[in-house]
Write a protein that holds these residues in place. Structure first.
Motif, mmCIF file in Angstrom:
data_model
loop_
_atom_site.group_PDB
_atom_site.id
_atom_site.type_symbol
_atom_site.label_atom_id
_atom_site.label_comp_id
_atom_site.label_asym_id
_atom_site.label_seq_id
_atom_site.Cartn_x
_atom_site.Cartn_y
_atom_site.Cartn_z
ATOM 1 N N ALA A 23 0.699 -1.202 -0.149
ATOM 2 C CA ALA A 23 0.026 0.017 -0.109
ATOM 3 C C ALA A 23 0.719 1.163 0.105
ATOM 4 N N ALA A 24 0.498 2.167 -0.896
ATOM 5 C CA ALA A 24 1.320 3.404 -1.047
ATOM 6 C C ALA A 24 0.679 4.825 -0.617
ATOM 7 N N SER A 25 1.454 5.671 -0.023
ATOM 8 C CA SER A 25 0.844 6.747 0.273
ATOM 9 C C SER A 25 1.450 7.910 0.061
ATOM 10 N N GLY A 26 1.018 9.043 -0.447
ATOM 11 C CA GLY A 26 1.988 10.167 -0.794
ATOM 12 C C GLY A 26 2.297 10.148 -2.304
ATOM 13 N N ALA A 76 -7.674 2.492 -6.810
ATOM 14 C CA ALA A 76 -8.698 3.029 -5.914
ATOM 15 C C ALA A 76 -7.885 3.226 -4.799
ATOM 16 N N LYS A 77 -7.365 1.939 -4.335
ATOM 17 C CA LYS A 77 -6.908 1.765 -3.028
ATOM 18 C C LYS A 77 -5.071 1.926 -2.949
ATOM 19 N N ASN A 78 -4.733 2.446 -4.181
ATOM 20 C CA ASN A 78 -3.280 2.682 -4.616
ATOM 21 C C ASN A 78 -2.536 1.443 -3.853
#
Length: 126
Positions: A23-26, A76-78
């Motif tokens: 899972a990625a963020s940013g 959508a969930k990256n």
């Protein structure tokens, strides 16, 4: 903040399957390729494959994993998924994902990563 988090590891019997998540963020997987890696106890990091979210392609699959892995993503969930089948005891390792600095996968993708996610332990019993 740019972050990666691998999850989904666990204990499985030889011949079984696991699906790992990254899972990625940013940032978006549309803008960066992703590499999957693993490190077995006492061994060097092994580059497993590179995935480009832009076109859904998987490249440079390590011989050790050919025919046993499928990579997919959920924009959508990256999140990028690594489905591993027919697991063997020698697949026991900590698996992690890394961001590749290009949209598509370069042949030397393992030298072109910046962000590392915390890994997830996969243990395959015989």
């Amino acid at each position: 903040e740019v972050q990666l988090q691998a999850s989904g590891g666990g204990l499985v019997q030889a011949g079984g399957s696991l699906r790992l998540s990254c899972a990625a963020s940013g940032f978006s997987f549309d803008d960066y390729a992703m590499g999957w890696f693993r490190q077995a106890p006492g061994k060097e990091h092994e580059a497993l494959l590179c995935f480009s979210g832009r076109d859904g392609s998987t490249d440079y699959v390590a011989d050790s994993m050919k025919g046993r892995v499928i990579v997919s993503s959920d924009n959508a969930k990256n999140t990028v998924y690594l489905q591993m089948d027919s697991l063997k005891p020698e697949d026991t390792a900590v698996y992690s994902c890394r961001r590749v600095l290009t949209i598509m996968c370069p042949v030397n993708y393992y030298y072109n990563t910046d962000v590392w996610g915390e890994g997830t332990q996969v243990t395959v019993s015989s």
